[in-house]
Design a protein around this motif. Structure first.
Motif, short mmCIF file in Angstrom:
data_model
loop_
_atom_site.label_atom_id
_atom_site.label_comp_id
_atom_site.label_asym_id
_atom_site.label_seq_id
_atom_site.Cartn_x
_atom_site.Cartn_y
_atom_site.Cartn_z
N ARG A 82 2.87 -0.93 9.32
CA ARG A 82 2.61 -2.36 9.32
C ARG A 82 2.09 -2.82 10.68
NH1 ARG A 82 7.67 -5.90 7.84
NH2 ARG A 82 7.55 -4.51 6.03
N ALA A 83 2.69 -2.29 11.75
CA ALA A 83 2.22 -2.64 13.10
C ALA A 83 0.80 -2.17 13.32
CB ALA A 83 3.16 -2.05 14.15
N ILE A 84 0.47 -0.98 12.81
CA ILE A 84 -0.88 -0.45 12.95
C ILE A 84 -1.89 -1.33 12.21
CG2 ILE A 84 -2.39 1.50 12.37
CD1 ILE A 84 0.09 3.32 12.75
N SER A 85 -1.56 -1.68 10.98
CA SER A 85 -2.51 -2.45 10.16
C SER A 85 -2.72 -3.87 10.66
CB SER A 85 -2.04 -2.48 8.70
OG SER A 85 -0.81 -3.17 8.59
N SER A 86 -1.74 -4.41 11.39
CA SER A 86 -1.87 -5.78 11.89
C SER A 86 -2.32 -5.84 13.34
CB SER A 86 -0.53 -6.52 11.74
OG SER A 86 0.48 -5.88 12.51
#
Length: 282
Positions: free
Chosen positions: A166-170
Motif C-alpha cells: 500500500r505504501a509503494i502504490s501510494s
C-alpha cells in the motif's frame, strides 16, 4: 532513563551508522511501529542508548510485537539497500567483527527489484570473503552461485506484505517508496520483551542494521534461531498486513544472507547448514 554505552571494536566500525538506524526505525513509532531503543549520544566510536527494561515472553506480547513490526516495515524505504538518513558518507555499510554488510548509497545504484539486490548485495557480498578465505571449496561455491543467479533473475521475487504494498502504490516521485523498512538483523536477541509500564508494542528493537529490503527477510531472520511464541508474532503480522502467497517456501531463501554472514564470522561451523538450505533453491 537508564542507558548503556557501546564502543567500537574495530578501526573501520562507525557507531553513527547504528545510531542512524535506531533513529530511522523509531520514526515508525508515530504510526504504531515497534518501540526502538532511544539514542542519547552518538559518535564514530561510542553510542549511548536507552537500556530496555526486560520483560517476560507472553502470547499477548507476541501478538503486539507482530502487529507493531508490520507497521514498522510499512514505514517503508525509498530504494532497495538504502541506508538510513543521516548515514555517515564515508561508511560503506555495517561492520561486525571486521565483516561488511554493504548499503547502497544512492538510488541510482539500486536494483529495481528484490532479486538482483539480494543476490549481489547480500549473497555475493558474503560469498567473496568466504572464497577468499578458503572457507568454502569450488563445488560449494558453484552451488551458492547457482542459487544467487536464480535469485538475481527474479525466480523468487514476490510482493511485499500488504501494508508495504500500500505504501509503494501510494508513493509519489517526491517521496518514492520501493520496499520495506527493515531492522536488518532481527534475530531473537535483538527483539527484546519490553517490561516497562509504558510498553505498548510488546517488545523493543536494539542493534539494527537497518536498510530498505523485503519484509520477509526480517521475519525469516526471527525464525532462524527461534523466538518465543513466534507463531503468534507471525499470525498477528499476517492479520494486519497479509503476507504474499508462498511466503513459507521462501523463509529459507531469505535466511541464506544471515547464514552466509555467520559463515564469514564463525567459519565452517555454519557451512553445512547453509549448503543444506541452498540446495532447496538450486
Amino acid at each position: 532513563m537508564r542507558t548503556l554505552t557501546k564502543r567500537a571494536t574495530a578501526p573501520d566500525q562507525d557507531l553513527r551508522c547504528e545510531a542512524a538506524a535506531l533513529r530511522w526505525l523509531a520514526e515508525a513509532e508515530l504510526q504504531g511501529g515497534i518501540h526502538v531503543a532511544r539514542v542519547r549520544l552518538a559518535s564514530s566510536d561510542e553510542l549511548v542508548e536507552e537500556a530496555i527494561l526486560p520483560g517476560s515472553p507472553s502470547r499477548e506480547g507476541a501478538r503486539a510485537i507482530g502487529a507493531a513490526l508490520a507497521r514498522t516495515h510499512a514505514a517503508a524505504a525509498p530504494w532497495w539497500g538504502c541506508p538510513p538518513p543521516a548515514w555517515p558518507k564515508a561508511a560503506a555499510g555495517y561492520v561486525i567483527d571486521g565483516s561488511l554488510t554493504p548499503v547502497i548509497p544512492s538510488a541510482k545504484l539500486a536494483s529495481s527489484s528484490w532479486g538482483p539486490f539480494f543476490a549481489e548485495w547480500r549473497m555475493e557480498a558474503y560469498l567473496r570473503p568466504l572464497v577468499d578465505g578458503g572457507t568454502i571449496d569450488s563445488g560449494q561455491r558453484a552451488l551458492l552461485e547457482r542459487v544467487a543467479s536464480r535469485v538475481a533473475d527474479g525466480a523468487f521475487d514476490a510482493k511485499e506484505p500488504a501494508l508495504v504494498e500500500r505504501a509503494i502504490s501510494s508513493s509519489t516521485p517526491d517521496a518514492p517508496v520501493a520496499c520495506a523498512r527493515l531492522h536488518g538483523d532481527l534475530w531473537a536477541g535483538n527483539v527484546l520483551w519490553d517490561g516497562s509500564s509504558q510498553a505498548q508494542t510488546g517488545g523493543a528493537l536494539i542493534d539494527p542494521m537497518a536498510h530498505g529490503g523485503h519484509a520477509e527477510s526480517d521475519l525469516a531472520m526471527l525464525a532462524l534461531f527461534g523466538y518465543p511464541y513466534l507463531d503468534d508474532v507471525i499470525a498477528a503480522y499476517d492479520e494486519l498486513s497479509p503476507l504474499a502467497d508462498g511466503w513459507h517456501e521462501r523463509v529459507g531463501l531469505h535466511q541464506l544472507a544471515p547464514l552466509l554472514l555467520h559463515c564469514v564470522l564463525f567459519g565452517g561451523a555454519y557451512v553445512a547448514q547453509t549448503l543444506g538450505v541452498a540446495r532447496r533453491y538450486a
